[in-house]
Design a protein around this motif. Structure first.
Motif, PDB file in Angstrom:
ATOM      1  N   LYS A   1      -3.133  16.769 -15.091  1.00  0.00           N
ATOM      2  CA  LYS A   1      -3.678  18.063 -14.860  1.00  0.00           C
ATOM      3  C   LYS A   1      -5.062  18.162 -14.020  1.00  0.00           C
ATOM      4  CE  LYS A   1      -2.521  19.891 -19.372  1.00  0.00           C
ATOM      5  NZ  LYS A   1      -2.817  20.167 -20.663  1.00  0.00           N
ATOM      6  N   LEU A   2      -5.902  16.945 -14.423  1.00  0.00           N
ATOM      7  CA  LEU A   2      -6.978  16.654 -13.595  1.00  0.00           C
ATOM      8  C   LEU A   2      -6.870  16.180 -12.173  1.00  0.00           C
ATOM      9  CD1 LEU A   2      -8.746  14.875 -16.604  1.00  0.00           C
ATOM     10  CD2 LEU A   2      -9.313  17.103 -15.693  1.00  0.00           C
ATOM     11  N   VAL A   3      -5.918  15.169 -12.052  1.00  0.00           N
ATOM     12  CA  VAL A   3      -5.656  14.654 -10.570  1.00  0.00           C
ATOM     13  C   VAL A   3      -4.459  15.136  -9.846  1.00  0.00           C
ATOM     14  CG1 VAL A   3      -7.251  12.890 -11.300  1.00  0.00           C
ATOM     15  CG2 VAL A   3      -4.823  12.368 -11.265  1.00  0.00           C
ATOM     16  N   GLY A   4      -3.425  15.636 -10.365  1.00  0.00           N
ATOM     17  CA  GLY A   4      -2.402  16.108  -9.792  1.00  0.00           C
ATOM     18  C   GLY A   4      -2.523  16.815  -8.814  1.00  0.00           C
ATOM     19  N   GLY A   5      -1.814  16.703  -7.523  1.00  0.00           N
ATOM     20  CA  GLY A   5      -2.081  17.305  -6.224  1.00  0.00           C
ATOM     21  C   GLY A   5      -3.329  16.971  -5.541  1.00  0.00           C
ATOM     22  N   GLN A   6      -4.211  15.866  -5.949  1.00  0.00           N
ATOM     23  CA  GLN A   6      -5.476  15.550  -5.588  1.00  0.00           C
ATOM     24  C   GLN A   6      -4.827  13.840  -4.834  1.00  0.00           C
ATOM     25  OE1 GLN A   6      -8.555  17.002  -5.857  1.00  0.00           O
ATOM     26  NE2 GLN A   6      -7.344  18.562  -6.858  1.00  0.00           N
ATOM     27  N   GLY A   7      -3.746  13.819  -4.320  1.00  0.00           N
ATOM     28  CA  GLY A   7      -3.447  12.458  -3.866  1.00  0.00           C
ATOM     29  C   GLY A   7      -3.414  11.369  -5.004  1.00  0.00           C
ATOM     30  N   THR A   8      -3.085  11.756  -6.110  1.00  0.00           N
ATOM     31  CA  THR A   8      -2.662  10.691  -6.945  1.00  0.00           C
ATOM     32  C   THR A   8      -1.333  11.081  -7.596  1.00  0.00           C
ATOM     33  OG1 THR A   8      -4.937  10.492  -7.716  1.00  0.00           O
ATOM     34  CG2 THR A   8      -3.336   9.581  -9.278  1.00  0.00           C
ATOM     35  N   GLU A   9      -0.393  10.218  -7.522  1.00  0.00           N
ATOM     36  CA  GLU A   9       0.969  10.067  -8.401  1.00  0.00           C
ATOM     37  C   GLU A   9       1.023   9.416  -9.601  1.00  0.00           C
ATOM     38  OE1 GLU A   9       5.539   9.543  -6.734  1.00  0.00           O
ATOM     39  OE2 GLU A   9       3.876   8.653  -5.556  1.00  0.00           O
ATOM     40  N   LEU A  10       1.682  10.254 -10.788  1.00  0.00           N
ATOM     41  CA  LEU A  10       1.700   9.356 -11.916  1.00  0.00           C
ATOM     42  C   LEU A  10       3.200   9.158 -11.985  1.00  0.00           C
ATOM     43  CD1 LEU A  10      -0.982  11.384 -12.289  1.00  0.00           C
ATOM     44  CD2 LEU A  10      -0.565  10.345 -14.578  1.00  0.00           C
ATOM     45  N   LEU A  11       3.524   7.803 -12.534  1.00  0.00           N
ATOM     46  CA  LEU A  11       4.920   7.460 -12.446  1.00  0.00           C
ATOM     47  C   LEU A  11       4.879   6.514 -13.744  1.00  0.00           C
ATOM     48  CD1 LEU A  11       5.524   6.317  -8.952  1.00  0.00           C
ATOM     49  CD2 LEU A  11       6.332   8.471  -9.837  1.00  0.00           C
TER      50      LEU A  11
ATOM     51  N   CYS B   1       2.279  -4.296 -16.775  1.00  0.00           N
ATOM     52  CA  CYS B   1       2.258  -2.672 -17.177  1.00  0.00           C
ATOM     53  C   CYS B   1       2.564  -2.393 -18.537  1.00  0.00           C
ATOM     54  CB  CYS B   1       3.457  -1.975 -16.593  1.00  0.00           C
ATOM     55  SG  CYS B   1       3.590  -1.913 -14.647  1.00  0.00           S
ATOM     56  N   GLU B   2       3.079  -3.411 -19.368  1.00  0.00           N
ATOM     57  CA  GLU B   2       3.355  -3.594 -21.056  1.00  0.00           C
ATOM     58  C   GLU B   2       1.713  -3.824 -21.564  1.00  0.00           C
ATOM     59  OE1 GLU B   2       5.511  -3.641 -23.597  1.00  0.00           O
ATOM     60  OE2 GLU B   2       6.911  -2.719 -22.326  1.00  0.00           O
ATOM     61  N   LYS B   3       0.826  -4.363 -20.880  1.00  0.00           N
ATOM     62  CA  LYS B   3      -0.330  -4.620 -21.293  1.00  0.00           C
ATOM     63  C   LYS B   3      -1.302  -3.430 -21.197  1.00  0.00           C
ATOM     64  CE  LYS B   3      -0.062  -9.588 -21.534  1.00  0.00           C
ATOM     65  NZ  LYS B   3      -0.533 -10.833 -21.272  1.00  0.00           N
ATOM     66  N   ALA B   4      -1.249  -2.704 -19.849  1.00  0.00           N
ATOM     67  CA  ALA B   4      -2.243  -2.020 -19.507  1.00  0.00           C
ATOM     68  C   ALA B   4      -1.801  -0.964 -18.529  1.00  0.00           C
ATOM     69  CB  ALA B   4      -3.635  -2.447 -18.902  1.00  0.00           C
ATOM     70  N   MET B   5      -2.309   0.204 -18.304  1.00  0.00           N
ATOM     71  CA  MET B   5      -1.961   1.210 -17.358  1.00  0.00           C
ATOM     72  C   MET B   5      -2.653   0.528 -16.007  1.00  0.00           C
ATOM     73  SD  MET B   5      -3.729   5.037 -16.855  1.00  0.00           S
ATOM     74  CE  MET B   5      -5.009   4.406 -15.528  1.00  0.00           C
ATOM     75  N   GLN B   6      -1.771   0.862 -15.032  1.00  0.00           N
ATOM     76  CA  GLN B   6      -2.142   0.189 -13.579  1.00  0.00           C
ATOM     77  C   GLN B   6      -2.237   1.423 -12.534  1.00  0.00           C
ATOM     78  OE1 GLN B   6      -1.474  -3.468 -13.124  1.00  0.00           O
ATOM     79  NE2 GLN B   6      -1.393  -3.204 -15.280  1.00  0.00           N
ATOM     80  N   LEU B   7      -3.408   1.218 -11.912  1.00  0.00           N
ATOM     81  CA  LEU B   7      -3.770   2.054 -10.749  1.00  0.00           C
ATOM     82  C   LEU B   7      -3.564   1.283  -9.512  1.00  0.00           C
ATOM     83  CD1 LEU B   7      -4.968   4.705  -9.537  1.00  0.00           C
ATOM     84  CD2 LEU B   7      -7.332   3.423  -9.837  1.00  0.00           C
ATOM     85  N   ILE B   8      -2.640   1.867  -8.678  1.00  0.00           N
ATOM     86  CA  ILE B   8      -2.337   1.096  -7.131  1.00  0.00           C
ATOM     87  C   ILE B   8      -2.979   1.952  -6.301  1.00  0.00           C
ATOM     88  CG2 ILE B   8      -0.663   0.410  -5.712  1.00  0.00           C
ATOM     89  CD1 ILE B   8       1.130   0.206  -8.389  1.00  0.00           C
TER      90      ILE B   8
ATOM     91  N   PRO C   1       0.771  -1.258  -0.115  1.00  0.00           N
ATOM     92  CA  PRO C   1      -0.018   0.244  -0.045  1.00  0.00           C
ATOM     93  C   PRO C   1       0.842   1.436   0.111  1.00  0.00           C
ATOM     94  CG  PRO C   1      -0.743  -1.466   1.831  1.00  0.00           C
ATOM     95  CD  PRO C   1       0.553  -1.992   1.378  1.00  0.00           C
ATOM     96  N   PRO C   2       0.547   2.159  -1.014  1.00  0.00           N
ATOM     97  CA  PRO C   2       1.514   3.155  -1.256  1.00  0.00           C
ATOM     98  C   PRO C   2       1.067   4.510  -0.137  1.00  0.00           C
ATOM     99  CG  PRO C   2       0.184   3.012  -3.073  1.00  0.00           C
ATOM    100  CD  PRO C   2      -0.219   1.753  -2.194  1.00  0.00           C
ATOM    101  N   GLY C   3      -0.356   4.354   0.431  1.00  0.00           N
ATOM    102  CA  GLY C   3      -1.066   5.130   1.291  1.00  0.00           C
ATOM    103  C   GLY C   3      -1.528   6.414   0.353  1.00  0.00           C
ATOM    104  N   HIS C   4      -1.255   6.510  -0.939  1.00  0.00           N
ATOM    105  CA  HIS C   4      -1.962   7.476  -2.087  1.00  0.00           C
ATOM    106  C   HIS C   4      -1.950   6.635  -3.220  1.00  0.00           C
ATOM    107  CE1 HIS C   4       2.247   7.719  -2.592  1.00  0.00           C
ATOM    108  NE2 HIS C   4       1.795   8.499  -3.655  1.00  0.00           N
ATOM    109  N   ASP C   5      -2.986   7.108  -4.116  1.00  0.00           N
ATOM    110  CA  ASP C   5      -3.147   6.516  -5.340  1.00  0.00           C
ATOM    111  C   ASP C   5      -1.957   6.496  -6.362  1.00  0.00           C
ATOM    112  OD1 ASP C   5      -5.656   5.733  -4.604  1.00  0.00           O
ATOM    113  OD2 ASP C   5      -6.618   6.857  -6.212  1.00  0.00           O
ATOM    114  N   VAL C   6      -1.557   6.011  -6.935  1.00  0.00           N
ATOM    115  CA  VAL C   6      -0.643   5.530  -8.074  1.00  0.00           C
ATOM    116  C   VAL C   6      -0.805   5.098  -9.317  1.00  0.00           C
ATOM    117  CG1 VAL C   6       1.879   5.030  -8.370  1.00  0.00           C
ATOM    118  CG2 VAL C   6       1.403   5.401  -6.110  1.00  0.00           C
ATOM    119  N   VAL C   7      -0.410   5.979 -10.241  1.00  0.00           N
ATOM    120  CA  VAL C   7      -0.930   5.472 -11.561  1.00  0.00           C
ATOM    121  C   VAL C   7       0.574   5.243 -12.359  1.00  0.00           C
ATOM    122  CG1 VAL C   7      -1.747   6.161 -13.990  1.00  0.00           C
ATOM    123  CG2 VAL C   7      -3.140   6.670 -11.989  1.00  0.00           C
ATOM    124  N   LEU C   8       0.477   3.940 -12.813  1.00  0.00           N
ATOM    125  CA  LEU C   8       1.717   3.533 -13.774  1.00  0.00           C
ATOM    126  C   LEU C   8       1.353   3.492 -14.989  1.00  0.00           C
ATOM    127  CD1 LEU C   8       3.016   0.605 -11.387  1.00  0.00           C
ATOM    128  CD2 LEU C   8       3.737   3.052 -11.304  1.00  0.00           C
TER     129      LEU C   8
END
Length: 135
Positions: free
Chosen positions: A32-42, A61-68, A8-15
């Motif tokens: 732009k839409l979720v940055g600063g809203q508790g979601t990190e994009l990596l 990750c090669e097959k699909a975006m992941q939301l942790i 658990p990262p403690g916040h949402d992470v998009v890979l």
């Protein structure tokens, strides 16, 4: 269907795939839409990123975006987009995704775009590392 769990990262992470122009563009818009809203994009391609999330493989990750999610639950593909953007006021409209039939259609369209993303928009990697992808 088994739900994937990771640390658990403690916040949402998009890979996302930084070598993919479609993915990178979508990540910029999502930031732009979720940055600063508790979601990190990596980018999952950045060194050490996947080490932080055991069970989330390079192949996934090669097959699909992941939301942790903050609790370590992993969602992927179209559902990951819906859930990541669903916390925004107008993003809740995306929950129409869960209407029977629409989910299957969205997943199918996502799968086709993900599979052919390099052919659709080309590669985005100046170091030449992309030459190994989908020749």
């Amino acid at each position: 269907m088994t739900t994937l769990q990771t640390t658990p990262p403690g916040h949402d992470v998009v890979l996302y795939d930084s070598h993919c122009r479609v993915c990178s563009g979508a990540a910029r818009e999502m930031r732009k839409l979720v940055g600063g809203q508790g979601t990190e994009l990596l980018s999952f391609r950045d060194e050490g990123v996947l080490n932080a999330f055991p069970g989330v493989s390079f192949e996934r990750c090669e097959k699909a975006m992941q939301l942790i999610q903050a609790d370590g639950t992993v969602l992927e593909g179209a559902e990951a987009i819906v859930r990541a953007l669903g916390r925004r006021p107008l993003g809740r409209l995306l929950y129409v995704y869960y209407v029977p039939g629409l989910r299957q259609l969205a997943d199918a369209v996502y799968g086709v775009v993900a599979r052919y993303r390099f052919r659709i928009a080309g590669r985005n990697c100046p170091d030449g590392a992309c030459a190994v992808h989908f020749k």
